[in-house]
Every structure is written in structure tokens, then in C-alpha cells.
Design an enzyme around this catalytic site. Sequence first.
Site, PDB file in Angstrom:
ATOM      1  N   THR A  77      10.986  59.186  18.034  1.00 48.36           N
ATOM      2  CA  THR A  77       9.931  59.824  17.222  1.00 48.36           C
ATOM      3  C   THR A  77       9.324  58.899  16.166  1.00 48.36           C
ATOM      4  O   THR A  77       8.442  59.322  15.421  1.00 48.36           O
ATOM      5  CB  THR A  77      10.455  61.090  16.515  1.00 48.36           C
ATOM      6  OG1 THR A  77      11.466  60.703  15.566  1.00 48.36           O
ATOM      7  CG2 THR A  77      11.013  62.084  17.491  1.00 48.36           C
ATOM      8  N   ASP A 105      17.217  51.304  14.086  1.00 48.41           N
ATOM      9  CA  ASP A 105      17.897  50.167  14.720  1.00 48.41           C
ATOM     10  C   ASP A 105      18.154  49.068  13.679  1.00 48.41           C
ATOM     11  O   ASP A 105      19.293  48.569  13.533  1.00 48.41           O
ATOM     12  CB  ASP A 105      16.996  49.650  15.858  1.00 48.41           C
ATOM     13  CG  ASP A 105      17.681  48.693  16.811  1.00 48.41           C
ATOM     14  OD1 ASP A 105      18.894  48.465  16.658  1.00 48.41           O
ATOM     15  OD2 ASP A 105      16.989  48.183  17.720  1.00 48.41           O
TER      16      ASP A 105
HETATM   17  N1  AR6 Z   1      18.707  57.270   9.359  1.00 49.78           N
HETATM   18  C1  AR6 Z   1      18.223  58.288  10.109  1.00 49.78           C
HETATM   19  N2  AR6 Z   1      17.034  58.287  10.703  1.00 49.78           N
HETATM   20  C2  AR6 Z   1      16.263  57.200  10.528  1.00 49.78           C
HETATM   21  C3  AR6 Z   1      16.669  56.081   9.770  1.00 49.78           C
HETATM   22  C4  AR6 Z   1      17.952  56.148   9.168  1.00 49.78           C
HETATM   23  N3  AR6 Z   1      18.448  55.152   8.441  1.00 49.78           N
HETATM   24  N4  AR6 Z   1      15.668  55.154   9.787  1.00 49.78           N
HETATM   25  C5  AR6 Z   1      14.668  55.671  10.526  1.00 49.78           C
HETATM   26  N5  AR6 Z   1      15.014  56.908  10.961  1.00 49.78           N
HETATM   27  P1  AR6 Z   1      12.633  54.653  15.174  1.00 49.78           P
HETATM   28  P2  AR6 Z   1      12.176  54.951  18.088  1.00 49.78           P
HETATM   29  C6  AR6 Z   1      14.261  57.840  11.806  1.00 49.78           C
HETATM   30  O1  AR6 Z   1      11.295  54.029  15.006  1.00 49.78           O
HETATM   31  O2  AR6 Z   1      10.943  55.735  17.849  1.00 49.78           O
HETATM   32  C7  AR6 Z   1      12.982  49.955  16.839  1.00 49.78           C
HETATM   33  O3  AR6 Z   1      12.251  48.801  16.509  1.00 49.78           O
HETATM   34  C8  AR6 Z   1      12.764  57.711  11.847  1.00 49.78           C
HETATM   35  O4  AR6 Z   1      12.172  58.339  10.717  1.00 49.78           O
HETATM   36  O5  AR6 Z   1      13.793  54.047  14.461  1.00 49.78           O
HETATM   37  O6  AR6 Z   1      13.153  55.426  19.119  1.00 49.78           O
HETATM   38  C9  AR6 Z   1      13.883  49.752  18.061  1.00 49.78           C
HETATM   39  O7  AR6 Z   1      14.363  48.420  18.138  1.00 49.78           O
HETATM   40  C10 AR6 Z   1      12.430  58.448  13.138  1.00 49.78           C
HETATM   41  O8  AR6 Z   1      12.395  59.854  12.910  1.00 49.78           O
HETATM   42  O9  AR6 Z   1      13.064  54.703  16.755  1.00 49.78           O
HETATM   43  C11 AR6 Z   1      12.945  50.069  19.194  1.00 49.78           C
HETATM   44  O10 AR6 Z   1      12.167  48.958  19.564  1.00 49.78           O
HETATM   45  C12 AR6 Z   1      13.644  58.153  14.030  1.00 49.78           C
HETATM   46  O11 AR6 Z   1      14.638  57.603  13.156  1.00 49.78           O
HETATM   47  C13 AR6 Z   1      12.057  51.154  18.642  1.00 49.78           C
HETATM   48  O12 AR6 Z   1      12.070  50.971  17.218  1.00 49.78           O
HETATM   49  C14 AR6 Z   1      13.385  57.190  15.172  1.00 49.78           C
HETATM   50  O13 AR6 Z   1      12.484  56.171  14.756  1.00 49.78           O
HETATM   51  C15 AR6 Z   1      12.607  52.529  18.925  1.00 49.78           C
HETATM   52  O14 AR6 Z   1      11.686  53.483  18.464  1.00 49.78           O
END
Ligand code: AR6
Length: 176
Positions: A124, A34
Site C-alpha cells: 500500500t 523495508d
Molecule cells: N511500520 C509499519 N508500517 C510502515 C512502516 C513502519 N516502520 N514504514 C512504512 N510503513 P511500503 P510496499 C507502511 O512502501 O508498498 C520498498 O522500497 C507504509 O505506510 O513500505 O509493499 C521495498 O523495498 C505503508 O502503509 O511497501 C519495495 O521495493 C506500508 O507500510 C517496495 O518498497 C507498505 O509501504 C514495497 O512497496
Amino acid sequence: MDRLEVVVGDITRLALDAIVNAANERMLGGGGVDGAIHRAAGPELLTACRAIPEVRPGVRCPTGDARITPGFNLSARYVIHTVGPVWRGGQEGEPALLRACYRSSLKLAVDNGLHTIAFPAISTGVFSYPPRSAARVATDVCRAFLAENSGFERIVLVAFREADAAVLRAEAQSTA
Ligand code: AR6
């Protein structure tokens, strides 16, 4: 089915019709993917998110639902914001909510005439959903969607690290 791909990298770099953001219900940015998407898209993305009406106080996008904005400075034309479930052990509807994220994002893509989309591994990271179970949900929903939508060109499942890609590829193959 080669319209479903697994790639390793930074989702913000992909030039597709839409990239999906793993957002939260407020839709005003955060950490993880995000934060990366907001940084890459520029401040207009936050303005566009603020303009999305709240469905109840503090909630622009309920868990499992999706909303669309332009991509602004991204190479992707649109961002589809979805909100995954927080993992609380698996008995609180988490799998159904995660399925709903993928389904509602894909429906929004079709409703907007889009043909290519990339997903991060929703829930995740900060939300602690077990990666293998999440990968199973993602690949199952995407395969079912592609089977029913022959005109849809491409779904990319983006793994941030190689280890995450291995999990996604294993699931993608086991449901092939
Ligand atoms: N490109 C691709 N994947 C990514 C990137 C990127 N640039 N950066 C991280 N990931 P998360 P959630 C992966 O925590 O669990 C936020 O604060 C990461 O390694 O981004 O759905 C939001 O505002 C992981 O595998 O999302 C919400 O409050 C995946 O993206 C909360 O986090 C998802 O990790 C959402 O948590």
C-alpha cells in the site's frame, strides 16, 4: 475474533515471533518499511538476505512468495520477507498475489513453529495498492487462517498512521 488485532505504530518495535517485511524480489533492502526493518535489524540482515539463493537472476523471492531470516537486533525473533504486487489497475492478478503474500507468510510462520506475527499493509506504499482493497485481502486471509489454525496465538495488522488503522478496523469488523 480477538486473535486478530489492528495496532498503530512502527512494526520494527514489536516483540513478536516474527514481523513481516514488505520487500522486493531482490531482497536487498529499499525504502518504506523495508528500509526501517533493515535499519533496526542491523547490517547482519542484509548479509542474511544475500545468502538466500536466487531463483532466477535478481530474484530471491518471487512476488507472492515469502522467505525467513533471523531478526538480529530487532525485538522480533524472525523477519518474514514477502513481496507484494505492484498495483497496475487491478486486472493483472494483484488481488491473488496479495492474498498469496499473506498466505505464504503465515505458512512459513507455522512451518517454523511460530505463534505470533505482525504484518505491515503490504503493497500500500511504494507499490500503490488501494488501502481499502488491501485491508480486505489482509483481514480475509488472516481470519480464514486463524479459523483453520486454532493453535496460532496472534496476528497483528500494523498501520503506520491512524488513518490506515481506521481502514483496517473497518474491514476487520465488516468480515467479523
Ligand atoms: N511500520 C509499519 N508500517 C510502515 C512502516 C513502519 N516502520 N514504514 C512504512 N510503513 P511500503 P510496499 C507502511 O512502501 O508498498 C520498498 O522500497 C507504509 O505506510 O513500505 O509493499 C521495498 O523495498 C505503508 O502503509 O511497501 C519495495 O521495493 C506500508 O507500510 C517496495 O518498497 C507498505 O509501504 C514495497 O512497496
